[in-house]
Design a protein around this motif. Structure first.
Motif: not given
Length: 385
Positions: A331-335, A351-360
């Motif tokens: 919730x609110x995470x960037x990466x 969808x709960x992540x911060x704007x422009x999320x990065x997923x590895x």
């Protein structure tokens, strides 16, 4: 979970098809309707009024392959002559071999490469042990060592079942580094026995690559070997993974215009790769890193599913002392950095992540979430496939 066709699940289907217009179209339509992705179509021969064709088809999983074959069986007039799993065919008989660097074509060659000439070389090394690097394969040979206890995302499958992965790693050493490597699969999980075995084998190798040894034993094994051997020791699951993740994240952060010191990073999986990655991220300047495992968010004072390595890690991560699940951590995470298991997160978490999320999503062979499922909801997504 969306099952995207991939070469790792690919078939070579040999068909006998009536040699008349429209029949090949019916075959390709049947394959496509069943969810297969055609890679190549080759003519292998002709019969009386028929054409023999090999068709390479990629599918998403074993069930997808079965659907393709069932679909082909419904095409009237064709015969399925054979079906081969291309991945299993590639592995048949193993993927690596030992070859001579010099030919043995004359008696002189044999006398120099082996007895009696080899005795002079042996004595030269005996008198000056450092010459082993000039006069043997040691200078360019690595042992890929495992006990099969933490193979890919498959878990503890044992040393025999780990062999294909170790052969594959040896291939990578040779293809991309020009380094000769050989699998050493040990039938023991005792750290002391593993350390002893590697020490006994070490005279024939210039370096040791530890691979797929479960946490937390892997940390102690690596530490001991580094202290007790005079050759490099590298645990790929820790340091190889961590270096690649940091490099990828640095570039990803440039694209989204964020600094590593300002983002919240959630790492799912606290095995060898997760622990090493967190340590490297912190050393690179990350301020807020939250580790998660099957017991949820790691925090100082947690009792469930802990060991000394996690206790140490809890002291230097999760500064807000959050508790809960990986879903709550996002919730609110960037990466998000996934080093855990398939399906660890869902689209609603992204969808709960911060704007422009990065997923590895790095779980292997199946990631924590499929890129096709995430789609436009992440700015950058990468997998370990």
């Amino acid at each position: 979970m969306i099952k995207t066709p991939t070469p790792s699940y690919s078939l070579r289907v040999r068909l006998e098809i009536p040699n008349r217009p429209g029949m090949l179209g019916k075959v390709t339509s049947a394959i496509g309707k069943a969810g297969g992705d055609i890679g190549a179509i080759d003519i292998m021969g002709f019969g009386k009024g028929t054409v023999l064709r090999d068709i390479v088809v990629s599918v998403g999983d074993l069930e997808g392959g079965e659907k393709v074959i069932e679909g082909l069986k419904k095409v009237r007039g064709i015969r399925i002559l054979s079906v081969a799993d291309r991945t299993f065919a590639l592995h048949h008989g193993g993927k690596i071999e030992i070859r001579n660097k010099i030919p043995l074509t004359t008696r002189d060659d044999l006398s120099m490469a082996y007895t009696p000439g080899v005795a002079r070389v042996c004595m030269a090394i005996h008198e000056d042990p450092q010459r082993v690097y000039d006069l043997t394969i040691k200078r360019n040979t690595v042992a890929v060592v495992t006990d099969g206890s933490a193979v890919l995302g498959l878990g503890d499958i044992g040393p025999k079942a780990a062999m294909p992965v170790m052969e594959g790693k040896a291939m990578l050493f040779k293809e991309f580094g020009g380094v000769d490597a050989f699998p050493i699969c040990l039938d023991t999980k005792d750290p002391e026995a593993i350390v002893s075995a590697v020490k006994w084998l070490s005279p024939g190798f210039g370096g040791i690559n530890l691979e797929d040894i479960s946490s937390p034993r892997c940390f102690e094994i690596e530490r001991r070997l580094r202290e007790e051997l005079d050759i490099p020791v590298f645990h790929d699951d820790q340091h190889g993974t961590a270096v690649v993740i940091l490099a990828g994240l640095m570039n990803a952060l440039k694209i989204v215009g964020k600094g590593i010191e300002e983002v919240r990073i959630v790492v799912s999986g606290l095995g060898a790769a997760g622990v090493a990655s967190i340590r490297l991220l912190l050393s690179a300047g990350a301020k807020e890193v939250i580790g998660c495992d099957r017991a949820g968010i790691l925090y100082e004072g947690r009792k469930e599913n802990m060991n000394p390595v996690k206790e140490e890690l809890a002291k230097i991560t999760n500064p807000a002392r959050l508790q809960g699940s990986v879903s709550e951590a996002l919730n609110g995470a960037d990466v998000f950095i996934g080093l855990s298991q398939p399906g660890a997160i869902r689209l609603k978490d992204v969808k709960k992540m911060a704007k422009d999320p990065i997923l590895f999503a790095m779980a292997n062979p199946v990631p924590e979430i499929m890129p096709e499922e995430v789609g436009r909801h992440a700015r950058i997504i990468a997998t370990g496939r």
